[in-house]
Design an enzyme around this catalytic site. Structure first.
Site, PDB file in Angstrom:
ATOM      1  N   GLU A   1      -6.794  -7.303  -0.422  1.00  0.00           N
ATOM      2  CA  GLU A   1      -7.389  -7.298   0.917  1.00  0.00           C
ATOM      3  C   GLU A   1      -8.844  -6.888   0.788  1.00  0.00           C
ATOM      4  O   GLU A   1      -9.144  -5.755   0.386  1.00  0.00           O
ATOM      5  CB  GLU A   1      -6.681  -6.316   1.862  1.00  0.00           C
ATOM      6  CG  GLU A   1      -5.265  -6.674   2.241  1.00  0.00           C
ATOM      7  CD  GLU A   1      -4.672  -5.663   3.230  1.00  0.00           C
ATOM      8  OE1 GLU A   1      -5.452  -4.867   3.811  1.00  0.00           O
ATOM      9  OE2 GLU A   1      -3.441  -5.671   3.398  1.00  0.00           O
TER      10      GLU A   1
ATOM     11  N   GLU B   1       0.827  -1.213   0.000  1.00  0.00           N
ATOM     12  CA  GLU B   1       0.000   0.000   0.000  1.00  0.00           C
ATOM     13  C   GLU B   1       0.866   1.269   0.000  1.00  0.00           C
ATOM     14  O   GLU B   1       0.602   2.221   0.730  1.00  0.00           O
ATOM     15  CB  GLU B   1      -0.956  -0.003   1.198  1.00  0.00           C
ATOM     16  CG  GLU B   1      -2.010  -1.092   1.114  1.00  0.00           C
ATOM     17  CD  GLU B   1      -3.029  -1.020   2.228  1.00  0.00           C
ATOM     18  OE1 GLU B   1      -4.231  -1.162   1.939  1.00  0.00           O
ATOM     19  OE2 GLU B   1      -2.629  -0.832   3.395  1.00  0.00           O
TER      20      GLU B   1
END
Length: 614
Positions: A258, A182
């Protein structure tokens, strides 16, 4: 597990000139927006399971529960600081840190593995997985600063060849490896991302590489690389995410690295939950039209010890609780929840559920706590070197990752009423003058009244870290008594700083602390003995106690705090033994009379929460 295979599509190139070498030989490839495994259309249905949050004695059980959920893959982060808490020691890969054993075990259960080696992992884990000895330096974290990449390179020299040897191309279960984590929500240093990708390939990674970022242009701009599969992380609105990626990466499959089917908790807030119907609707939107997914978390586990991280909002620390249950389909103690069965049905799983819905538990019991030693004498009974200097030493300067530091100074305080000002405490401080408790200080209370007589006093400030920031620009923020301490406007100089490495304490250290009695206050060390015939799971509660830590047979279970939401601490069966078990409590506010063993978790009053972007 039975899932309809995605439609086959005409072959299209899966790489570009900027792609890492060896991509064409990986088990997972893509053609025309479809993922393939060894050339066969494939939908990756994965779930997050972190070896560092589950007792090794329960790894296989939890892996099997994920298989029963209908998953074909397990993904795990690798927490650098868990393996190498000290720079002057080689990384550890044995016992609880044997990530290779964990990966092999997943393969033995017939599942693929996705590895997310970071070096930054977030994961609500202390410091986002980065060692505090690294973040103690003046280093540009998560950047192409050589001071950062050189350190990461040395860590990857140890870690990545171990992962490479377990790839599908070598007969192992690893089919994909993530590049950083991320990054697009943190920075935009593309040179660093390219370095990270090359650091993996030059150390032997040939399986599918991917990045993972939130589904916004801002995050995708900062976190993706040409030629490397761009996955997303989300809790809702999969259709919007799919359209965004299709516009940016028209040939790539839709992969959600995710899917947040639950959420974590902070101390002082409510326990976050998400209804099964809500989770199922989003899951179905993800896997439609050939989409792949990783359920985060499929099984959350526990932030044992002092490994829980923290967030920061508006300058206010939000420490994460000990439990990482995350309202996952497989609960913290392994229970198969209603969400488990709802997601399993949505995934089309047809095989039998082999694992029991609940693990065995000890019968409820209540045992008295015996207060054995006061706080400062107990802490002082465990030897530790004291550093002296004109200013208090930070955790970082003392080489301390977590726990407490006791600062001592001897200022002369003029007669009358004065203000004792602690300008920057991270995160909470208990303040004593000549052995008398003055009060608690922190960011929201920087001043305490101090009465002087004109004499020299013994000032003691016990500073506790509540967890290192794991996300955002506050990553790597230092801990301790950072700013000056004042009597009115005059700075106190001449300090002794003693680290208290509670995370490293064992039976020997807790025994020393308990033996430092007698107890005369309501804080300090207490113990009790729990007699067990057959070890089984249990849930520990401390009614009437305020805030502190619990050890079971010398193992630091974690933090408790009456502000909640978490009430009980999960104690897995492998930490217990037949016969006598010692539970030690360090109480920082006021000690209750008893320890309760319960047969159910109590994680606090609930609040429905769904994370959304845009």
């Amino acid at each position: 597990m039975e899932l309809p295979a995605p439609d086959a599509s005409p072959d299209q190139t899966t790489t570009t000139a900027d792609a890492p070498a060896g991509a064409a030989t990986s088990a997972l490839t893509w053609r025309g927006r479809r993922l393939h495994r060894h050339g066969v259309p494939h939908r990756m249905v994965s779930g997050g399971l972190h070896y560092f949050r589950v007792h090794p004695g329960l790894w296989r059980d939890r892996i099997r529960r994920l298989a029963d959920l209908g998953l074909n893959t397990v993904d795990t982060y690798v927490a650098w600081n868990f393996h190498q808490p000290r720079e002057d020691a080689e990384p550890l890969f044995d016992g609880w840190r044997d990530v290779e054993r964990f990966i092999r075990m997943v393969g033995e259960e017939g599942l693929d593995v996705v590895v997310r080696p970071g070096p930054y992992i977030c994961a609500e884990w202390s410091n986002g997985g980065l060692p505090s000895w690294l973040t103690a330096r003046n280093v540009a974290l998560r950047s192409s600063d050589p001071a950062f990449t050189d350190a990461v390179g040395r860590w990857f020299d140890e870690l990545i060849p171990r992962i490479a040897a377990l790839q599908a191309s070598e007969g192992g279960p690893v089919v994909a490896v993530q590049v950083e984590n991320e990054f697009g929500s943190y920075g935009d240093d593309q040179a660093y991302l390219r370095w990270n990708r090359e650091a993996l390939t030059t150390r032997g990674i040939t399986e599918l590489l991917f990045t993972a970022d939130g589904p916004t242009d801002l995050m995708q701009d900062g976190g993706t690389l040409p030629g490397t599969l761009a996955a997303v992380t989300l809790g809702s609105k999969p259709g919007a995410a799919r359209r965004l990626l299709a516009a940016r990466r028209p040939d790539e499959p839709f992969v959600v690295a995710e899917f947040w089917n639950g959420w974590f908790d902070h101390w002082g807030e409510r326990h976050h939950v998400r209804g099964a119907d809500s989770a199922v609707r989003v899951l179905e939107g993800i896997i439609a039209d050939g989409g792949s997914v990783s359920v985060y978390m499929a099984h959350g586990g526990t932030n044992f010890g002092l490994w829980a991280g923290a967030n920061e909002e508006g300058g206010r620390l939000q420490p994460t609780v000990t439990s990482y249950d995350s309202d996952a389909p497989v609960a913290e103690d392994g229970t198969l929840t209603p969400k488990f069965f709802a997601l399993r049905e949505a995934l089309g799983a047809r095989g039998p559920v082999r694992t029991p819905e609940r693990m065995p538990t000890l019968p409820p019991a209540r045992v008295p706590l015996v207060h054995r030693a006061d706080l400062l004498p107990g802490l002082g009974a465990v030897p530790a070197p004291t550093s002296t200097g004109p200013r208090p030493a930070s955790f970082e300067r003392l080489g301390l990752d977590a726990g407490m530091v006791l600062h001592t100074a001897h200022p002369r305080v003029p007669a009358g009423e004065h203000r004792l000002v602690l300008t920057d405490v991270r995160d909470r401080a208990l303040v004593f003058c000549d052995g008398t408790f003055l009060g608690e200080a922190g960011p929201d209370r920087q001043e305490l009244p101090l009465r002087g007589t004109g004499a020299v006093v013994r000032l003691e400030v016990l500073v506790e870290s509540l967890g290192r920031v794991n996300y955002g620009p506050g990553l790597g923020r230092h801990k301790g008594l950072i700013g000056p301490v004042l009597v009115d406007r005059r700075m106190i100089q001449g300090w002794g700083s003693t680290p208290i490495a509670l995370q490293e304490w064992t039976d020997a250290e807790t025994a020393r602390a308990l033996a430092a009695g007698p107890a005369t206050t309501r804080t300090g060390f207490a113990a009790t003995t729990v007699r067990i015939t057959t070890p089984a799971d249990t849930f520990l509660a401390l009614p009437g106690s305020g805030r502190g830590l619990v050890w079971v047979n010398g193992f630091l279970l974690g933090r408790y705090w009456e502000i909640g939401p978490q009430v009980t601490l999960y104690c897995p069966a492998p930490l217990l033994r037949a016969g006598e078990n010692t539970v030690t409590v360090l109480e920082l506010e006021r000690l209750g009379a008893a320890l309760e063993l319960r047969d159910r978790p109590e994680l606090g009053p609930v609040e429905e929460y769904v994370e959304e972007f845009g």
